[in-house]
Design an enzyme around this catalytic site. Structure first.
Site, PDB file in Angstrom:
ATOM      1  N   CYS A 155      67.502  41.330  44.386  1.00  0.00           N
ATOM      2  CA  CYS A 155      66.919  42.174  43.326  1.00  0.00           C
ATOM      3  C   CYS A 155      65.664  41.518  42.755  1.00  0.00           C
ATOM      4  O   CYS A 155      65.719  40.399  42.243  1.00  0.00           O
ATOM      5  CB  CYS A 155      67.936  42.411  42.216  1.00  0.00           C
ATOM      6  SG  CYS A 155      67.264  43.455  40.917  1.00  0.00           S
ATOM      7  N   HIS A 183      67.522  43.150  53.491  1.00  0.00           N
ATOM      8  CA  HIS A 183      66.540  44.181  53.183  1.00  0.00           C
ATOM      9  C   HIS A 183      65.212  43.671  53.758  1.00  0.00           C
ATOM     10  O   HIS A 183      64.702  42.640  53.296  1.00  0.00           O
ATOM     11  CB  HIS A 183      66.464  44.382  51.651  1.00  0.00           C
ATOM     12  CG  HIS A 183      65.462  45.400  51.242  1.00  0.00           C
ATOM     13  ND1 HIS A 183      65.201  45.706  49.917  1.00  0.00           N
ATOM     14  CD2 HIS A 183      64.652  46.211  51.967  1.00  0.00           C
ATOM     15  CE1 HIS A 183      64.274  46.648  49.857  1.00  0.00           C
ATOM     16  NE2 HIS A 183      63.921  46.961  51.081  1.00  0.00           N
TER      17      HIS A 183
HETATM   18  C1  FNR Z   1      68.618  49.792  44.692  1.00  0.00           C
HETATM   19  N1  FNR Z   1      68.795  48.586  45.357  1.00  0.00           N
HETATM   20  C2  FNR Z   1      69.766  47.711  44.949  1.00  0.00           C
HETATM   21  N2  FNR Z   1      70.034  46.596  45.692  1.00  0.00           N
HETATM   22  C3  FNR Z   1      71.052  45.777  45.358  1.00  0.00           C
HETATM   23  O1  FNR Z   1      71.299  44.795  46.048  1.00  0.00           O
HETATM   24  N3  FNR Z   1      71.805  46.042  44.244  1.00  0.00           N
HETATM   25  C4  FNR Z   1      71.576  47.119  43.451  1.00  0.00           C
HETATM   26  O2  FNR Z   1      72.308  47.344  42.478  1.00  0.00           O
HETATM   27  C5  FNR Z   1      70.510  47.968  43.787  1.00  0.00           C
HETATM   28  N4  FNR Z   1      70.195  49.065  43.012  1.00  0.00           N
HETATM   29  C6  FNR Z   1      69.335  50.018  43.489  1.00  0.00           C
HETATM   30  C7  FNR Z   1      69.195  51.225  42.802  1.00  0.00           C
HETATM   31  C8  FNR Z   1      68.406  52.217  43.319  1.00  0.00           C
HETATM   32  C9  FNR Z   1      68.302  53.526  42.593  1.00  0.00           C
HETATM   33  C10 FNR Z   1      67.706  51.999  44.529  1.00  0.00           C
HETATM   34  C11 FNR Z   1      66.830  53.084  45.115  1.00  0.00           C
HETATM   35  C12 FNR Z   1      67.792  50.807  45.187  1.00  0.00           C
HETATM   36  C13 FNR Z   1      68.084  48.336  46.633  1.00  0.00           C
HETATM   37  C14 FNR Z   1      68.805  49.045  47.771  1.00  0.00           C
HETATM   38  O3  FNR Z   1      70.127  48.608  47.923  1.00  0.00           O
HETATM   39  C15 FNR Z   1      68.067  48.847  49.085  1.00  0.00           C
HETATM   40  O4  FNR Z   1      67.972  47.478  49.355  1.00  0.00           O
HETATM   41  C16 FNR Z   1      66.654  49.435  49.093  1.00  0.00           C
HETATM   42  O5  FNR Z   1      66.600  50.691  48.470  1.00  0.00           O
HETATM   43  C17 FNR Z   1      66.154  49.588  50.528  1.00  0.00           C
HETATM   44  O6  FNR Z   1      67.035  50.385  51.286  1.00  0.00           O
HETATM   45  P1  FNR Z   1      66.676  51.900  51.674  1.00  0.00           P
HETATM   46  O7  FNR Z   1      66.472  52.646  50.395  1.00  0.00           O
HETATM   47  O8  FNR Z   1      65.398  51.862  52.437  1.00  0.00           O
HETATM   48  O9  FNR Z   1      67.811  52.424  52.472  1.00  0.00           O
END
Ligand code: FNR
Length: 491
Positions: free
Chosen positions: A126, A193
Site C-alpha cells: 500500500c 502487484h
Molecule cells: C486496492 N488495493 C489494495 N491493496 C491491498 O493490498 N490492500 C487493500 O486494502 C487495497 N485496497 C484497495 C482498494 C481499492 C478500491 C482498489 C482499487 C485497490 C490494490 C489492489 O489490491 C490491487 O493491487 C490493484 O488495484 C491492482 O490490481 P488490479 O486493479 O489491476 O486488478
C-alpha cells in the site's frame, strides 16, 4: 479455474489447507472487500477472497462475537463497530489481510482470527501515506529485516497459511533479493502487484517483472495489476497469468466494477449483479454506507442512468433495495430476522438465579452491551444510576473480576441488596460494567434492551420526574420522610 487439472486438485485441498496454485483470487480492496462482495465473487467463480486491509491495532481492540441470528462471526469494537464480519460459507476461502509494522502485533491478530479464516496476508504494497507513515504497506519494502521478522513470526506462530502482497522496488535486483527473503520465511505464496510504489493504475503493469520473480522463487506467485489494461474478460485472466508466468491471478478493479468477471460463462449485466449483491447485503445486515459505496463502484460509468441518481439519494439499506425493486425481499428478511432474534432472546436471556450466603440473590444473564440499542447520549450505567436515584436507592456499586491470562473482565453490580452480572467476558472494564447494568435493568424491568422501549421508558421517567416535582411543591414527598443523608447521593 485457470487450469482445470490444478483446479480439481486444489478444490480437494480447500477443505484442508489453502493452496495458491491455479487460483482465481479477489484482491484485497479497502471498503470493497467486505462480506457481500466476497460471497458474490465466490458465487461467480473466485477460488479465494481477500478481505479489505484491516489495521492490526484496530483488530486487536475488537472482540470476537458469534452472531447467532445472522450466522456470522463478528470482530466488534466496544462502540458496536464491526471491524470484520465473516461466515461459514467463506470459511475455507477467505484470507484476512492485515496492515502491520510489528511482528508480535501481527501474530496477535493472526491468533485472534486464525480459526475463522483460511489464510493470513500482510499488506506490503500500500503506497498511501497513512500506511507508509505507520511503517506499514509499501514502507516495509525497504526494510527486509522487518519483513523477515514479521513473516517468520507469523509462519511459525499461526496455524493457517501466511502470504504477503508486495509491489516492485525501483531496482529489479532488490526486488528479487526481497522475494527470496520472503520465500525463506516459509510463506505459502507471494502476491505481486506489478507496479512500483509511485506508479498509478494508468501506468503499464510490468508482466516481465512478475515473470522474473516467478522464475526466481519456487513458492507460488500471485500476479496482480492486470485490471482494465489486460483483464477485461474472464479469458484475459488466463492471458495475464501466462504473460506473468505466475501460479495464480488476483483481480481488484475489474471485480470492483463487476465481480462476475470471475464467471467462466462471461460477465452478467450489472443490474443482475447488483441484485445479487443486495441480497447478500440484506442477508448479512451489511452496513448501509458500505453497501452504498460498493453499489456506487458497481455503477461506475453509469451516472446518467435513473438508478444511479436514486442510489445517490438513498439513506437506508431499504432505500437501496427500493432502487432495484427489492424492498419486498428486504422486508421479508427483516421480519424473519426479528422472529429469530425474539426466539434467541427468550433462550439466551434465561435468567440464572443463585442465593448467596447473606440472603441476597445473584442474577446472571448472558447479555452484551450493544451501543446501537441506546440513544447516543445514554448508556446502561447512566440509566441504572438515574433509576436508582429515582427509586431512592443507593447508587449502584460495581465490582470487577479479571481473567488474568486473557485480560478479560466480568463485572457485577450491587443494587438494592442484590447482585447482577452478565456471563459474557469483555475486553474493557467499561463494557463489562455496562453488561452488568443491563442485567439489572432487565431484572428490574426498567429497560429490555430495545431502543424504542428505551425511548418510551425514558419518556415515562421524564414524566414521572415532572409529576414528582409538581407534587413536591404541593405536598411532602416520600423521600423527605426517609433517612437520606444530607448531601447524599440522591438529591
Ligand atoms: C486496492 N488495493 C489494495 N491493496 C491491498 O493490498 N490492500 C487493500 O486494502 C487495497 N485496497 C484497495 C482498494 C481499492 C478500491 C482498489 C482499487 C485497490 C490494490 C489492489 O489490491 C490491487 O493491487 C490493484 O488495484 C491492482 O490490481 P488490479 O486493479 O489491476 O486488478
Amino acid at each position: 479455474m485457470v487450469d482445470e487439472g490444478v483446479s480439481a486438485e486444489s478444490k480437494d485441498n480447500m477443505t484442508s489447507r489453502l493452496t495458491y496454485v491455479g487460483k482465481l483470487i479477489l484482491a484485497p480492496m479497502v471498503r470493497v472487500g467486505t462480506l457481500p462482495m466476497r460471497l458474490l465473487a465466490l458465487d461467480y467463480g473466485a477460488d479465494i477472497v481477500y478481505c479489505e486491509e484491516l489495521i492490526d491495532h484496530k483488530l486487536l481492540r475488537s472482540t470476537r462475537v458469534e452472531n447467532e441470528v445472522l450466522g456470522t462471526v463478528d470482530f466488534v469494537l466496544d462502540d458496536g463497530t464491526i471491524v470484520f464480519r465473516t461466515c461459514e460459507k467463506e470459511k475455507d476461502t477467505v484470507v484476512l489481510q492485515m496492515g502491520t509494522s510489528d511482528p508480535q502485533r501481527a501474530l496477535e491478530v493472526a491468533k485472534l482470527v486464525e480459526n475463522d479464516v483460511a489464510g493470513i496476508d500482510v499488506n506490503m504494497g500500500c503506497p498511501k501515506d497513512y500506511s507508509c507513515k505507520g511503517g506499514m504497506g509499501a514502507a516495509l519494502l525497504t526494510q527486509p529485516e522487518k519483513v523477515k521478522q514479521i513473516l517468520t513470526t507469523l509462519v511459525q506462530g499461526c496455524c493457517k497459511p501466511v502470504t504477503c502482497k508486495m509491489r516492485l522496488l525501483p531496482k529489479m535486483e532488490d526486488t528479487i533479493d526481497l522475494v527470496k527473503i520472503m520465500e525463506s520465511t516459509g510463506v505459502s505464496a507471494i502476491g505481486v502487484h506489478g507496479r512500483k510504489k509511485e506508479e498509478r493504475p494508468r501506468h503499464d503493469v510490468n508482466c516481465d517483472a512478475i515473470k522474473l520473480i516467478s522464475k526466481s522463487v519456487s513458492v507460488p506467485v500471485i500476479a496482480n495489476g492486470g485490471s482494465s489494461q489486460i483483464i477485461k474478460t474472464f479469458e484475459d485472466i488466463e492471458e495475464f497469468r501466462n504473460l506473468s508466468g505466475a501460479s495464480s491471478v488476483m483481480v481488484a478493479r475489474e471485480a470492483q466494477w463487476n465481480p462476475s468477471i470471475f464467471r467462466r460463462e462471461g460477465k452478467l449485466p450489472i443490474n443482475n449483479v447488483i441484485k445479487d449483491y443486495l441480497k447478500y447485503a440484506v442477508d448479512y445486515d451489511n452496513q448501509f454506507s458500505n453497501s452504498k459505496y460498493c453499489l456506487q463502484q458497481l455503477m461506475v460509468g453509469r451516472s446518467l442512468e435513473p438508478e444511479a441518481k436514486a442510489l445517490l439519494k438513498a439513506k437506508t439499506l431499504r432505500e437501496l433495495c427500493e432502487v432495484w425493486s427489492m424492498e419486498v425481499y428486504f422486508d421479508s428478511v427483516i421480519a424473519a430476522r426479528q422472529k429469530a432474534e425474539d426466539l434467541r432472546k427468550q433462550r439466551v436471556e434465561a435468567v440464572k438465579k443463585r442465593k448467596l450466603d447473606d440472603g441476597s440473590t445473584l442474577y446472571t444473564i448472558e447479555i452484551r452491551y450493544n451501543k446501537k440499542n441506546f440513544s447516543p447520549m445514554t448508556t446502561p450505567k447512566l440509566i441504572l444510576g438515574e433509576w436508582c436515584r429515582d427509586n431512592l436507592l443507593d447508587p449502584p456499586v460495581y465490582s470487577m473480576e479479571e481473567h488474568t491470562v486473557h485480560r478479560l473482565y466480568q463485572a457485577t453490580v450491587n443494587v438494592d441488596k442484590d447482585y447482577f452480572s452478565s456471563s459474557c467476558w469483555e475486553k474493557s472494564k467499561r463494557a463489562a460494567e455496562h453488561n452488568a447494568a443491563i442485567v439489572c435493568l432487565r431484572i428490574k424491568s426498567v429497560y429490555d434492551g430495545l431502543l424504542e422501549h428505551e425511548h418510551s421508558k425514558k419518556n415515562a421517567r421524564e414524566e414521572k420526574r415532572m409529576t414528582e416535582k409538581t407534587n413536591k411543591q404541593t405536598t411532602k414527598t416520600r423521600w423527605e420522610h426517609t433517612e437520606c443523608k444530607p448531601g447524599g447521593p440522591f438529591r
